[in-house]
Each structure stands twice: as structure tokens, then as C-alpha cells.
Design an enzyme around this catalytic site. Structure first.
Site, PDB file in Angstrom:
ATOM      1  CB  ALA A   1      23.188   3.061  23.817  1.00  0.00           C
TER       2      ALA A   1
ATOM      3  CB  ILE B   1      21.771  -9.241  27.306  1.00  0.00           C
ATOM      4  CG1 ILE B   1      20.150  -9.783  28.493  1.00  0.00           C
ATOM      5  CG2 ILE B   1      22.781  -8.731  27.962  1.00  0.00           C
ATOM      6  CD1 ILE B   1      20.128  -8.043  28.837  1.00  0.00           C
TER       7      ILE B   1
ATOM      8  CD  GLU C   1      20.096   1.492  23.703  1.00  0.00           C
ATOM      9  OE1 GLU C   1      20.023   2.697  24.706  1.00  0.00           O
ATOM     10  OE2 GLU C   1      20.647   0.481  23.270  1.00  0.00           O
TER      11      GLU C   1
ATOM     12  NE  ARG D   1      11.641  -4.840 -12.427  1.00  0.00           N
ATOM     13  CZ  ARG D   1      11.888  -6.614 -13.414  1.00  0.00           C
ATOM     14  NH1 ARG D   1      12.974  -6.994 -13.477  1.00  0.00           N
ATOM     15  NH2 ARG D   1      10.905  -7.701 -13.133  1.00  0.00           N
TER      16      ARG D   1
ATOM     17  NE  ARG E   1      23.316   0.939  15.653  1.00  0.00           N
ATOM     18  CZ  ARG E   1      22.189   0.463  16.468  1.00  0.00           C
ATOM     19  NH1 ARG E   1      22.937  -0.174  17.575  1.00  0.00           N
ATOM     20  NH2 ARG E   1      21.252  -0.234  16.083  1.00  0.00           N
TER      21      ARG E   1
ATOM     22  CB  THR F   1      15.997  -5.442  29.871  1.00  0.00           C
ATOM     23  OG1 THR F   1      16.120  -4.874  28.721  1.00  0.00           O
ATOM     24  CG2 THR F   1      14.228  -6.309  29.511  1.00  0.00           C
TER      25      THR F   1
ATOM     26  CG  PHE G   1      23.655  -2.364  29.449  1.00  0.00           C
ATOM     27  CD1 PHE G   1      24.639  -1.499  30.461  1.00  0.00           C
ATOM     28  CD2 PHE G   1      22.496  -2.300  29.022  1.00  0.00           C
ATOM     29  CE1 PHE G   1      23.680  -0.458  30.475  1.00  0.00           C
ATOM     30  CE2 PHE G   1      21.599  -0.761  30.006  1.00  0.00           C
ATOM     31  CZ  PHE G   1      22.670   0.011  30.753  1.00  0.00           C
TER      32      PHE G   1
HETATM   33  P1  TGC Z   1      12.375   8.269  36.362  1.00  0.00           P
HETATM   34  O1  TGC Z   1      12.127   8.364  37.908  1.00  0.00           O
HETATM   35  O2  TGC Z   1      12.476   9.010  35.790  1.00  0.00           O
HETATM   36  O3  TGC Z   1      14.026   8.256  37.085  1.00  0.00           O
HETATM   37  C1  TGC Z   1      14.666   7.949  37.910  1.00  0.00           C
HETATM   38  C2  TGC Z   1      15.926   8.970  37.977  1.00  0.00           C
HETATM   39  O4  TGC Z   1      16.909   8.335  36.618  1.00  0.00           O
HETATM   40  C3  TGC Z   1      16.675   9.545  36.834  1.00  0.00           C
HETATM   41  N1  TGC Z   1      17.459   9.711  35.235  1.00  0.00           N
HETATM   42  C4  TGC Z   1      18.229  10.039  34.402  1.00  0.00           C
HETATM   43  N2  TGC Z   1      19.757  10.119  34.567  1.00  0.00           N
HETATM   44  C5  TGC Z   1      20.660  10.458  34.070  1.00  0.00           C
HETATM   45  N3  TGC Z   1      20.570  10.053  32.379  1.00  0.00           N
HETATM   46  C6  TGC Z   1      19.171  10.248  32.137  1.00  0.00           C
HETATM   47  N4  TGC Z   1      18.326   9.660  30.885  1.00  0.00           N
HETATM   48  C7  TGC Z   1      18.421  10.260  32.973  1.00  0.00           C
HETATM   49  N5  TGC Z   1      16.646   9.633  33.144  1.00  0.00           N
HETATM   50  C8  TGC Z   1      16.032   9.668  34.732  1.00  0.00           C
HETATM   51  C9  TGC Z   1      15.551  10.768  37.143  1.00  0.00           C
HETATM   52  O5  TGC Z   1      16.126  11.888  37.615  1.00  0.00           O
HETATM   53  C10 TGC Z   1      15.814  10.330  38.604  1.00  0.00           C
HETATM   54  O6  TGC Z   1      16.637  10.756  39.480  1.00  0.00           O
HETATM   55  P2  TGC Z   1      16.584  10.327  40.614  1.00  0.00           P
HETATM   56  O7  TGC Z   1      17.744  11.091  41.248  1.00  0.00           O
HETATM   57  O8  TGC Z   1      15.760  11.382  40.978  1.00  0.00           O
HETATM   58  O9  TGC Z   1      15.928   9.435  41.275  1.00  0.00           O
HETATM   59  O10 TGC Z   1      12.308   6.868  35.934  1.00  0.00           O
HETATM   60  P3  TGC Z   1      11.236   5.966  35.282  1.00  0.00           P
HETATM   61  O11 TGC Z   1      10.860   4.904  36.400  1.00  0.00           O
HETATM   62  O12 TGC Z   1       9.728   7.025  35.258  1.00  0.00           O
HETATM   63  O13 TGC Z   1      11.817   5.577  34.295  1.00  0.00           O
HETATM   64  C11 TGC Z   1      12.176   6.577  33.264  1.00  0.00           C
HETATM   65  C12 TGC Z   1      11.686   6.234  32.171  1.00  0.00           C
HETATM   66  C13 TGC Z   1      10.265   5.010  31.690  1.00  0.00           C
HETATM   67  C14 TGC Z   1      12.083   7.071  30.597  1.00  0.00           C
HETATM   68  C15 TGC Z   1      12.866   4.735  31.876  1.00  0.00           C
HETATM   69  O14 TGC Z   1      12.345   3.673  32.950  1.00  0.00           O
HETATM   70  C16 TGC Z   1      13.137   3.975  30.184  1.00  0.00           C
HETATM   71  O15 TGC Z   1      13.869   4.783  29.708  1.00  0.00           O
HETATM   72  N6  TGC Z   1      12.756   3.048  30.095  1.00  0.00           N
HETATM   73  C17 TGC Z   1      13.205   2.747  28.676  1.00  0.00           C
HETATM   74  C18 TGC Z   1      13.786   1.468  29.188  1.00  0.00           C
HETATM   75  C19 TGC Z   1      14.856   1.059  28.179  1.00  0.00           C
HETATM   76  O16 TGC Z   1      15.252   2.412  27.511  1.00  0.00           O
HETATM   77  N7  TGC Z   1      15.827  -0.031  28.501  1.00  0.00           N
HETATM   78  C20 TGC Z   1      17.183  -0.113  27.180  1.00  0.00           C
HETATM   79  C21 TGC Z   1      17.533  -1.484  27.714  1.00  0.00           C
HETATM   80  S1  TGC Z   1      18.867  -1.250  27.241  1.00  0.00           S
HETATM   81  C22 TGC Z   1      18.562  -1.754  25.893  1.00  0.00           C
HETATM   82  O17 TGC Z   1      18.161  -2.381  25.195  1.00  0.00           O
HETATM   83  C23 TGC Z   1      19.595  -2.460  24.884  1.00  0.00           C
HETATM   84  S2  TGC Z   1      19.986  -2.598  23.036  1.00  0.00           S
HETATM   85  C24 TGC Z   1      21.558  -2.527  22.885  1.00  0.00           C
HETATM   86  C25 TGC Z   1      21.724  -2.868  21.536  1.00  0.00           C
HETATM   87  O18 TGC Z   1      21.812  -4.161  20.774  1.00  0.00           O
HETATM   88  O19 TGC Z   1      21.779  -1.018  20.597  1.00  0.00           O
HETATM   89  P1  FAD Z   2       7.878  -3.903  27.580  1.00  0.00           P
HETATM   90  O1  FAD Z   2       7.975  -3.069  28.258  1.00  0.00           O
HETATM   91  O2  FAD Z   2       6.974  -4.998  27.729  1.00  0.00           O
HETATM   92  O3  FAD Z   2       6.252  -2.919  26.351  1.00  0.00           O
HETATM   93  C1  FAD Z   2       5.363  -3.222  25.501  1.00  0.00           C
HETATM   94  C2  FAD Z   2       4.331  -2.728  24.853  1.00  0.00           C
HETATM   95  O4  FAD Z   2       4.109  -1.731  25.436  1.00  0.00           O
HETATM   96  C3  FAD Z   2       5.514  -1.899  23.751  1.00  0.00           C
HETATM   97  O5  FAD Z   2       4.958  -1.141  22.821  1.00  0.00           O
HETATM   98  C4  FAD Z   2       5.577  -0.301  25.105  1.00  0.00           C
HETATM   99  O6  FAD Z   2       6.094   0.682  23.920  1.00  0.00           O
HETATM  100  C5  FAD Z   2       3.947  -0.051  25.642  1.00  0.00           C
HETATM  101  N1  FAD Z   2       4.881   0.107  26.885  1.00  0.00           N
HETATM  102  C6  FAD Z   2       5.448  -0.101  27.794  1.00  0.00           C
HETATM  103  N2  FAD Z   2       4.571   0.665  28.947  1.00  0.00           N
HETATM  104  C7  FAD Z   2       3.466   1.574  28.553  1.00  0.00           C
HETATM  105  C8  FAD Z   2       3.823   3.245  29.097  1.00  0.00           C
HETATM  106  N3  FAD Z   2       3.338   3.434  30.289  1.00  0.00           N
HETATM  107  N4  FAD Z   2       2.318   3.704  28.170  1.00  0.00           N
HETATM  108  C9  FAD Z   2       2.164   2.808  26.994  1.00  0.00           C
HETATM  109  N5  FAD Z   2       2.715   2.099  26.215  1.00  0.00           N
HETATM  110  C10 FAD Z   2       3.132   0.816  27.249  1.00  0.00           C
HETATM  111  N6  FAD Z   2      17.815  -5.135  27.334  1.00  0.00           N
HETATM  112  C11 FAD Z   2      18.822  -5.098  27.828  1.00  0.00           C
HETATM  113  O7  FAD Z   2      19.244  -4.768  28.873  1.00  0.00           O
HETATM  114  N7  FAD Z   2      19.882  -5.361  26.899  1.00  0.00           N
HETATM  115  C12 FAD Z   2      20.538  -5.369  25.929  1.00  0.00           C
HETATM  116  O8  FAD Z   2      21.594  -5.510  25.346  1.00  0.00           O
HETATM  117  C13 FAD Z   2      19.265  -5.687  25.375  1.00  0.00           C
HETATM  118  N8  FAD Z   2      19.376  -5.826  24.148  1.00  0.00           N
HETATM  119  C14 FAD Z   2      18.024  -6.336  22.923  1.00  0.00           C
HETATM  120  C15 FAD Z   2      18.458  -7.092  21.892  1.00  0.00           C
HETATM  121  C16 FAD Z   2      17.157  -7.074  21.535  1.00  0.00           C
HETATM  122  C17 FAD Z   2      17.228  -7.702  19.809  1.00  0.00           C
HETATM  123  C18 FAD Z   2      15.641  -6.948  21.554  1.00  0.00           C
HETATM  124  C19 FAD Z   2      14.685  -7.135  20.934  1.00  0.00           C
HETATM  125  C20 FAD Z   2      15.746  -6.037  22.666  1.00  0.00           C
HETATM  126  C21 FAD Z   2      17.099  -5.822  23.298  1.00  0.00           C
HETATM  127  N9  FAD Z   2      17.285  -5.763  24.790  1.00  0.00           N
HETATM  128  C22 FAD Z   2      18.442  -5.282  25.601  1.00  0.00           C
HETATM  129  C23 FAD Z   2      15.413  -5.170  25.864  1.00  0.00           C
HETATM  130  C24 FAD Z   2      14.344  -3.802  25.318  1.00  0.00           C
HETATM  131  O9  FAD Z   2      15.285  -2.507  25.358  1.00  0.00           O
HETATM  132  C25 FAD Z   2      13.402  -3.989  25.512  1.00  0.00           C
HETATM  133  O10 FAD Z   2      12.832  -4.826  24.553  1.00  0.00           O
HETATM  134  C26 FAD Z   2      12.375  -2.887  25.853  1.00  0.00           C
HETATM  135  O11 FAD Z   2      12.830  -1.933  26.505  1.00  0.00           O
HETATM  136  C27 FAD Z   2      11.029  -3.365  25.954  1.00  0.00           C
HETATM  137  O12 FAD Z   2      10.641  -4.012  27.197  1.00  0.00           O
HETATM  138  P2  FAD Z   2      10.112  -4.843  26.622  1.00  0.00           P
HETATM  139  O13 FAD Z   2      10.534  -5.828  25.680  1.00  0.00           O
HETATM  140  O14 FAD Z   2       9.777  -6.131  28.144  1.00  0.00           O
HETATM  141  O15 FAD Z   2       8.643  -4.598  26.331  1.00  0.00           O
END
Ligand code: TGC
Ligand code: FAD
Length: 392
Positions: free
Chosen positions: A250, A170, A371, A276, A97, A139, A136
């Protein structure tokens, strides 16, 4: 691994809420998982290898760009169909997925939503068939939950951009043909760039020794003075909101996908408990095991309702980021708890690869982290309901 005897639980007759198209799409994905994923997935997870032979099948069931319009090669389906496809695929394996989520919501979606018409025509049809695979890059080693701090950057060199930096964790990177990469320009503004395999200075080393998502390839993206053509910039949106917009899509798919993993664990545990015999009767006849099973189906049913309603809101363009966060967080947490309980129902057999439960449980440790972590989604809800941001 044992033959796949999966029967999908539907305790509240949710099928009655689905259209004929939803059911057709869902059933096609369900059959494909039974035929092409279940027989091979344990072996690939054990050897920590992505089964590349499934790419064509994923494309055929519409898993690459389910909601991308057909003129660009997508399946042109609605958001509930997209969710159902993710549910069925994750019933097989979260890593499979992941591959579909990344291709659809993190690669095709930004090209569709923020790209030029030339970029859409160049990449989307090939991504839809799996001829091109994408990844994508958001991170970084020092910026996970806080992507706005990213240091990957590009400089304008007149006829091209010069990209430097590194991305970590990634999905799909080791075999991807293209990467949608988020990097800062000289003013510190985040933009998306399409980086192609083969560009000089671009490498994608694989991350080994994972105990989770073993059938999914994970790696790095390294950019060492990569010359990126200017036409590879996604011009439609910039700032952190651009990648976060992709994450909304996503994360929505994951909210459905996690239900699939939970359904598989519940169905396996229910069947095992009825067969079982201990102390002269099926363990399913004991109150303790019934408590586990009854709580599982209750939580699955609640998660199904949450996902379905979110799908309706998404179809209407009304689903908010905070609503999506709540569903991703709740449903993944539900699934990981069910996996842990289901494993116990199977006793010692639960730790073997004969059954899918332990693999789901390990996979879900990544799903609850990527995510946006479980904590981050809680903080998104907290900020939404209080108006006060607790991140910073
Ligand atoms: P913040 O100040 O809240 O927002 C910055 C700007 O972004 C706008 N915004 C959005 N726009 C569109 N859609 C959304 N969902 C939006 N959320 C916020 C917001 O309005 C603002 O706009 P502007 O014009 O004022 O600049 O940003 P922040 O720096 O405080 O961060 C907020 C936070 C912590 C929620 C965000 O950074 C976050 O979601 N962090 C988690 C990172 C994350 O999810 N990483 C995922 C990486 S990809 C991945 O994991 C792929 S796994 C793939 C797989 O294998 O399935
Ligand atoms: P950190 O951000 O260092 O967090 C560590 C701990 O601190 C967590 O428990 C978190 O919840 C906590 N924490 C952080 N900030 C706060 C706060 N403000 N308050 C309280 N607690 C907090 N990324 C991509 O871009 N593309 C991909 O395709 C992708 N695929 C992935 C596949 C796998 C298998 C994995 C494991 C990760 C992948 N990621 C990808 C990255 C993923 O999105 C990050 O691992 C995730 O966003 C968390 O970041 P980190 O691992 O650096 O943890």
C-alpha cells in the site's frame, strides 16, 4: 468546480520508459478520472460522503487488485501499472485512491498472499468487481505507530474464535462487507481474520467531522464477542510481519499516488499563473511565481524517477521495506509542499472549491500520517542505514 483541463507534466520524457501496456492502463485511468471523478468529487468532499457510484468504474479500470492474478479476478498487471493507476486516481482525489489502496493492497493482497485457496476463490473475484468492499483493521485507539502493542484478541472456543477489541481510523469501514482484522491469539501472536458484516457483535460506526479525506468514509471496527468461524483465519503468515507486508504494497502505491495530487496542483497553478494578470502582466512572468513553479516541476520529476525505479525493483521482487518508506515519505512530503505553494499561486481563489488544490492539501494531511507517519518512515530509513533502531 471548473472543467478539468488537466495536462500531465512529463519534464524528463518518462513516457519513453513506459511500455505500451503501461500507457494504455494509465490513459484509461486518466480518462476515467476526468470523466467520472472530476465533475463530482468536490460536491462529495463538501458533503463528506464517499461517492459509491464510482465503485464499478474503479473495478473497470483495474484499480481493485491490479497485480492480483487474473484467475482470481485481478488485472494481472505489473507493479508499474499498479503505480500508474494509483497516480491517476489520486490526481482526482486521495480519498478515492485510499479506497482503491485498501481494497487492493490491504484486503485482496493478504487474502491472496496469506489465505487458503478456498478463501481466495470465495473473496477475491467479488472484491475485484467491487461486489464486496473490504477494509483493513490494524490501528487501535491506543496503538497507532506501534501496532505490536495491539490489544484486540481472539480466543479458541473449539468450533470458532471469539473476537474482542476495537480498531480506529479504518478507511471504508462504514460500508465494507468484510474486514481483514489483525488480532492477538492467546499466546499473544498476531494473526489476520476475515470478519464479515452481519456477524453478531460486529459494528462499524463512522468517524465524522474530518477536515481531510472527506470523500472517503472512515470509521471504527468494534468487536464485542464476535464468533468468527475458524475457516476465516488467514493461515499463511502470522506475527507483525504479516500486516507490515501488506503495508509495503500500500505504501508503494501511495508513493505513486502522491505524484498525481502534486501534478494536479502544479498543472492548475501553472495555468492560473499564465492567465492571471496583475500589475499589467501575467503573474507567471514574475520571478517569485516562476521560482515556485520551477521548484514544483523539479520536485515532481525527482519523485517520478524515484517511483519508477522503485517500481522496477518491485517488479523484480527486490524493493526493500526501507526503500518503500523512503519513497512514500519523500513523495507525500513533496506533494503536500507543492499543494501549499500552488494554493498561494492562486491567491484567494486557491481556498475555494472552484479549484482542486485546497482539497488535495487537506487530503495530504491524512496521507502523510496514515500507512506510517512522516516520522516513522524517517526512523525506518534511520534504522536501515545505521543498524540502530530508534523506535523503542
Ligand atoms: P519490528 O520489530 O521492526 O518488526 C516486527 C516483525 O515484522 C517484520 N517486519 C516485516 N515483515 C514484512 N514486511 C515488512 N515491511 C516488515 N517490517 C518488519 C520484522 O522482521 C519482525 O519479524 P519477526 O519475525 O522478527 O517478528 O516491529 P516494531 O514493533 O519495532 O515496529 C516497527 C514499525 C514502527 C516500523 C512498524 O510498527 C510500523 O511500520 N508502524 C507504523 C504503523 C502503520 O504504518 N500503520 C498503518 C495502518 S494501516 C493504514 O494506515 C491504512 S491507510 C489506508 C488508506 O486509506 O490508504
Ligand atoms: P501516533 O502513533 O499516536 O503518533 C502521534 C505522533 O507521534 C506522530 O507525529 C508520530 O510520528 C509520532 N511518533 C510516534 N511514535 C514515535 C517515535 N517512536 N518516535 C518519534 N515520533 C513518534 N489504520 C488502519 O489500520 N486502517 C486504515 O484503513 C486506516 N485508515 C486511516 C485513514 C485516515 C484518514 C487516517 C487519518 C488514519 C488511518 N489509519 C488507518 C490509521 C493510521 O495508520 C494512523 O493514524 C497512523 O499509523 C498513526 O497513528 P496515530 O494516529 O495513532 O498516531
Amino acid at each position: 468546480m471548473r472543467p478539468d483541463l488537466f495536462e500531465a507534466p512529463d519534464y524528463y520524457n518518462l513516457d519513453e520508459l513506459l511500455s505500451e501496456e503501461h500507457k494504455l492502463v494509465r490513459d484509461a485511468a486518466r480518462q476515467w478520472v476526468k470523466r467520472d471523478i472530476s465533475p463530482i468529487i468536490e460536491e462529495f468532499a463538501q458533503k463528506a460522503e464517499f461517492p459509491k457510484q464510482i465503485i464499478g468504474g474503479l473495478a473497470e479500470i483495474g484499480a481493485f487488485g491490479p497485480y492480483i492474478p487474473m484467475e482470481y479476478g485481478g488485472a494481472g498487471l505489473d507493479q508499474i501499472s499498479y503505480g500508474l493507476i494509483m497516480q491517476e486516481i489520486e490526481r482526482g482525489d486521495s480519498g478515492v485512491r485510499s479506497t482503491a489502496s485498501v481494497q487492493s493492497s490491504l484486503v485482496m493482497y493478504p487474502i491472496f498472499a496469506y489465505g487458503t485457496e478456498e478463501q481466495r476463490k470465495k473473496y477475491l473475484p467479488k472484491l475485484a468487481t467491487g461486489e464486496y468492499m473490504g477494509c483493513f483493521g490494524l490501528t487501535e485507539p491506543d496503538h497507532g505507530s506501534n501496532p505490536s502493542g495491539m490489544v484486540t484478541n481472539f480466543k479458541d472456543k473449539g468450533d470458532h474464535f471469539l473476537l474482542n477489541g476495537a480498531k480506529l481510523w479504518i478507511s471504508n469501514s462504514p460500508f465494507a462487507d468484510i474486514a481483514v482484522v489483525w488480532a492477538k491469539n492467546e499466546e499473544g501472536r498476531i494473526h489476520g481474520l476475515i470478519v464479515e458484516r452481519g456477524m453478531e457483535g460486529f459494528s462499524t460506526p463512522e468517524t465524522h467531522n474530518k477536515w481531510s479525506l472527506r470523500a472517503s468514509a472512515t470509521g471504527e471496527l468494534i468487536f464485542d464477542n464476535v464468533r468468527v468461524p475458524k475457516e476465516n483465519l488467514l493461515p499463511g503468515k502470522n506475527g507483525l510481519g504479516a500486516p507490515l507486508g501488506c503495508l509495503d504494497s500500500a505504501r508503494y502505491g501511495i508513493a505513486w499516488g502522491a505524484i498525481g495530487a502534486a501534478m494536479d496542483c502544479y498543472d492548475t497553478a501553472l495555468r492560473y499563473a499564465k492567465e492571471r494578470i496583475q500589475f499589467g502582466k501575467p503573474i507567471a512572468a514574475t520571478q517569485l511565481q516562476q521560482k515556485k513553479l520551477a521548484e514544483m516541476i523539479t520536485e515532481i520529476t525527482k519523485a517520478q524517477l524515484l517511483a519508477f525505479r522503485l517500481g522496477q525493483l518491485k517488479n523484480e521482487g527486490r524493493a526493500t521495506t526501507a526503500q518503500i518508506s523512503m519513497a512514500k515519505r519523500n513523495n507525500v512530503d513533496m506533494a503536500i509542499k507543492i499543494a501549499r505553494e500552488a494554493r498561494q499561486v492562486l491567491g484567494g481563489m486557491g481556498i475555494t472549491g472552484e479549484y482542486s488544490i485546497m482539497r488535495h492539501m487537506m487530503n495530504l494531511e491524512s496521507v502523510i500520517t496514515y500507512e506510517g507517519t512522516h516520522d516513522i518512515h524517517l526512523l525506518i530509513t534511520g534504522a536501515d542505514i545505521t543498524g540502530l533502531n530508534a523506535f523503542k
